[in-house]
Design a protein around this motif. Structure first.
Motif, short mmCIF file in Angstrom:
data_model
loop_
_atom_site.label_atom_id
_atom_site.label_comp_id
_atom_site.label_asym_id
_atom_site.label_seq_id
_atom_site.Cartn_x
_atom_site.Cartn_y
_atom_site.Cartn_z
N ASP B 103 -13.92 55.68 25.11
CA ASP B 103 -15.12 55.59 25.95
C ASP B 103 -15.43 54.10 26.16
O ASP B 103 -15.81 53.39 25.22
CB ASP B 103 -16.26 56.30 25.20
N PHE B 104 -15.25 53.63 27.40
CA PHE B 104 -15.34 52.19 27.70
C PHE B 104 -16.73 51.81 28.22
O PHE B 104 -17.17 52.31 29.25
CB PHE B 104 -14.28 51.79 28.73
N ASN B 110 -23.44 39.03 23.88
CA ASN B 110 -22.24 38.20 23.84
C ASN B 110 -21.25 38.72 22.79
O ASN B 110 -20.87 38.01 21.86
CB ASN B 110 -22.64 36.75 23.53
N MET B 111 -20.86 39.98 22.97
CA MET B 111 -20.05 40.69 21.96
C MET B 111 -18.56 40.48 22.15
O MET B 111 -17.77 40.90 21.30
CB MET B 111 -20.37 42.19 22.00
N GLY B 112 -18.12 39.87 23.23
CA GLY B 112 -16.69 39.82 23.49
C GLY B 112 -16.15 41.24 23.64
O GLY B 112 -16.87 42.13 24.11
N THR B 113 -14.91 41.44 23.25
CA THR B 113 -14.31 42.77 23.31
C THR B 113 -14.25 43.31 21.89
O THR B 113 -13.76 42.63 20.99
CB THR B 113 -12.89 42.70 23.89
N CYS B 114 -14.79 44.50 21.68
CA CYS B 114 -14.81 45.03 20.31
C CYS B 114 -14.75 46.55 20.31
O CYS B 114 -14.88 47.20 21.34
CB CYS B 114 -16.04 44.55 19.56
N ILE B 115 -14.54 47.06 19.11
CA ILE B 115 -14.44 48.50 18.90
C ILE B 115 -15.69 48.96 18.15
O ILE B 115 -16.14 48.27 17.23
CB ILE B 115 -13.21 48.82 18.04
N VAL B 116 -16.23 50.09 18.55
CA VAL B 116 -17.34 50.68 17.80
C VAL B 116 -16.88 52.04 17.25
O VAL B 116 -16.37 52.88 18.00
CB VAL B 116 -18.60 50.87 18.67
N LEU B 117 -17.04 52.19 15.95
CA LEU B 117 -16.73 53.46 15.28
C LEU B 117 -18.04 54.09 14.81
O LEU B 117 -18.96 53.39 14.42
CB LEU B 117 -15.86 53.21 14.04
N TYR B 118 -18.05 55.40 14.80
CA TYR B 118 -19.21 56.13 14.28
C TYR B 118 -18.77 56.87 13.03
O TYR B 118 -18.11 57.90 13.11
CB TYR B 118 -19.77 57.07 15.36
N GLY B 119 -19.10 56.30 11.89
CA GLY B 119 -18.65 56.87 10.62
C GLY B 119 -17.19 56.51 10.36
O GLY B 119 -16.55 55.83 11.17
N VAL B 153 -18.28 60.24 21.51
CA VAL B 153 -16.95 60.31 20.87
C VAL B 153 -16.97 61.14 19.58
O VAL B 153 -15.94 61.68 19.17
CB VAL B 153 -16.37 58.90 20.58
N GLU B 154 -18.14 61.25 18.97
CA GLU B 154 -18.22 62.02 17.72
C GLU B 154 -17.92 63.50 17.94
O GLU B 154 -17.63 64.23 17.00
CB GLU B 154 -19.64 61.93 17.13
N TYR B 155 -18.02 63.94 19.16
CA TYR B 155 -17.84 65.37 19.46
C TYR B 155 -16.37 65.74 19.61
O TYR B 155 -16.06 66.91 19.83
CB TYR B 155 -18.61 65.71 20.74
N TRP B 156 -15.48 64.76 19.53
CA TRP B 156 -14.05 65.03 19.63
C TRP B 156 -13.37 64.72 18.29
O TRP B 156 -13.92 63.92 17.50
CB TRP B 156 -13.44 64.21 20.77
N PRO B 157 -12.21 65.28 18.03
CA PRO B 157 -11.56 65.06 16.73
C PRO B 157 -11.33 63.58 16.42
O PRO B 157 -11.35 63.16 15.26
CB PRO B 157 -10.23 65.81 16.86
N CYS B 158 -11.08 62.81 17.47
CA CYS B 158 -10.84 61.38 17.29
C CYS B 158 -11.35 60.66 18.53
O CYS B 158 -11.08 61.09 19.65
CB CYS B 158 -9.34 61.13 17.10
N GLY B 159 -12.11 59.61 18.32
CA GLY B 159 -12.61 58.89 19.48
C GLY B 159 -13.29 57.60 19.09
O GLY B 159 -13.93 57.51 18.05
N ILE B 160 -13.11 56.60 19.92
CA ILE B 160 -13.76 55.31 19.67
C ILE B 160 -14.42 54.82 20.96
O ILE B 160 -14.07 55.24 22.06
CB ILE B 160 -12.76 54.23 19.19
N VAL B 161 -15.38 53.94 20.76
CA VAL B 161 -16.00 53.25 21.89
C VAL B 161 -15.42 51.83 21.96
O VAL B 161 -15.21 51.20 20.93
CB VAL B 161 -17.53 53.20 21.71
N VAL B 162 -15.14 51.38 23.17
CA VAL B 162 -14.77 49.99 23.38
C VAL B 162 -15.93 49.33 24.13
O VAL B 162 -16.35 49.84 25.18
CB VAL B 162 -13.46 49.86 24.17
N GLU B 163 -16.47 48.28 23.55
CA GLU B 163 -17.59 47.55 24.17
C GLU B 163 -17.10 46.17 24.60
O GLU B 163 -16.44 45.48 23.82
CB GLU B 163 -18.73 47.34 23.17
#
Lengths: 306, 306
Positions: B103-104, B110-119, B153-163
């Motif tokens: 999920d993009f 000023n976060m640059g490119t990063c990954i967000v995980l939930y749990g 993304v939490e609603y799927w078996p695997c998923g991350i956010v890219v910010e």
């Protein structure tokens, strides 16, 4: 004759939150700005849009100030009602009639702090000359392009827009607030000097006069298929040269260069990638830098309005 | 057993326009990304909000993905309908059932490119480890704070956010588009390597685990009366120190410092001044940087889902 008033506006676009925030702080702490006893009113242009952090509810408030729309009583868009109301209160014969309007905006473009004039009204030019002399502010002179009209300040005898950027919509930012405060303080100081005949009027004024606006490249369905070229983005106020690419993209065969856009190669681009202009079909505006001689009559006109 | 699909989403917030724009370009020109034959779907999270360039119509789509709200059939907010629809199509048993969601998003911070995980789901951690190894991306791990919930993304078996940031809402920006493209290409390359057993799994993962979010200072009426301190604004990912001022302002007696906010002085601030979080009462989030050992079981879990 009673002293003519200044009207200080922020939040004419509801998602440009820095100026209205400062106005509120100023209300709570009047010592924040030395007004030298100059009479003024301050107000929020579009309070409902500000509450929702939107540019506008129904239409752009800063494009509604012209007779056809204000006198069309079938038009009851929120911003048209609001424009009538602002005019009723602060316009000619209003309970808070004001002679001068200073309308504070912010932009997502890398414009720094600048003045926007609509046409060459002498009193506006005088104020711009003073502010440029005091603070070095560049001046964007919008004229001769009827694709955009109905700017609020045009409805008052004298009025200018102050634009400060870059800042994202909805972001409170010290840099923008401080610049707003600086310009506001300088305006009151200027009126004070004018009243006391203590001012210095510069001999020249540098303006960037509007040539035309340029839309994003679009595909056959009207969808944007290119972005502002990364070498150009953020380069507001820097003259193009003959090799400048305005746009680039993935879904296009060639990069968009000056030949497609009939560039002379000396235009100065402004409001590059301003978020709110995308819906207006404006990716950037092209201007020509000119140094013009000031005219003492401009000051006379300004003083005659005071 | 059929191959499990990837779902690539952009525009979950309708005013974050760069990822959806890239997805459209990619549709028109499939060669833009080498997918190595990996099966995928792509879609726009919130098309109606995107059309209006708003974050959402009725409520934040990326806070609606939890059972209580999705199963409350009296709730017919646009985003709730849309969440049900996305789940119906791409969730378990859907016609385009997907196992992995990417999920993009974009941010004004000023976060640059990063990954967000939930749990700390093992397969998510595996993907984050691979992307950090390949691209050096920092990871924000949101956990143990129920003030925000219902992330898509939490609603799927695997998923991350890219910010990716900083970029103003509604601004198309080559820098953001290119970063989105790079991460997308790397994801397909990763799945390709996983299928071919050609991957290298790093030994450690650096995460920034969520501690808490901090609101703006407010006056007695709940109005914001301070801004992010100019020395802090834009300093996402840089650890605080014990002298760091979080906020400053005009209508307050003292600057807001660490004692008021019980800072330890080593927290790492993230999403500083993200425009969309102001309405959520979040000026920034504080995190703790940790280096953790990776676990080969994370990869096993990821591969078991493929």
């Amino acid at each position: 004759m009673s002293e003519k008033k200044l009207l200080i506006l922020g939040g004419t676009h509801g998602n440009e939150i820095n100026a209205p925030w400062l106005l509120k702080q100023w209300q709570n702490k009047p010592s924040l700005i030395d007004t030298h006893g100059i009479k003024f009113f301050s107000d929020i242009g579009n309070p409902l849009a500000m509450e929702k952090c939107l540019r506008y509810i129904d239409m752009d408030l800063n494009r509604t100030f012209y007779s056809e729309i204000l006198q069309d009583l079938n038009n009851n868009a929120y911003e048209v009602l609001r424009a009538r109301s602002i005019n009723h209160i602060y316009g000619k014969g209003g309970s808070k009639q004001s002679q001068f309007v200073f309308d504070f905006h912010s932009t997502t473009a890398n414009m720094g702090t600048c003045i926007v004039l609509y046409g060459r009204r002498p009193a506006d030019l005088a104020i711009a000359s003073f502010l440029q002399y005091e603070l070095g502010l560049p001046v964007y002179l919008y004229e001769k392009d009827l694709t955009q009209k109905g700017f609020l300040v045009e409805y008052w005898p004298c009025g200018i827009v102050v634009e400060i950027g870059p800042v994202a919509q909805g972001v409170l930012c010290e840099r923008i607030v401080s610049q707003t405060l600086l310009v506001l303080s300088t305006i009151f100081n200027l009126f004070h000097k004018l009243k006391k005949q203590l001012f210095t009027f510069p001999e020249t004024l540098i303006i960037h006069s509007h040539l035309r606006s340029v839309d994003f490249p679009r595909d056959g369905n009207g969808n944007i298929n290119g972005f502002v070229h990364p070498n150009l983005d953020g380069k507001d106020w820097l003259p193009l040269n003959k090799d400048t690419c305005l746009f680039s993209g993935y879904d296009i065969e060639e990069k968009f260069n000056e030949s497609k856009y009939s560039l002379m190669g000396s235009e100065v681009p402004l409001f590059i990638n301003e978020a709110a202009y995308r819906e207006k079909g404006i990716a950037l505006s092209l201007t020509r830098k000119e140094t013009i001689m000031t005219d003492r009559k401009w000051v006379d006109e300004l003083i005659s309005l005071m």
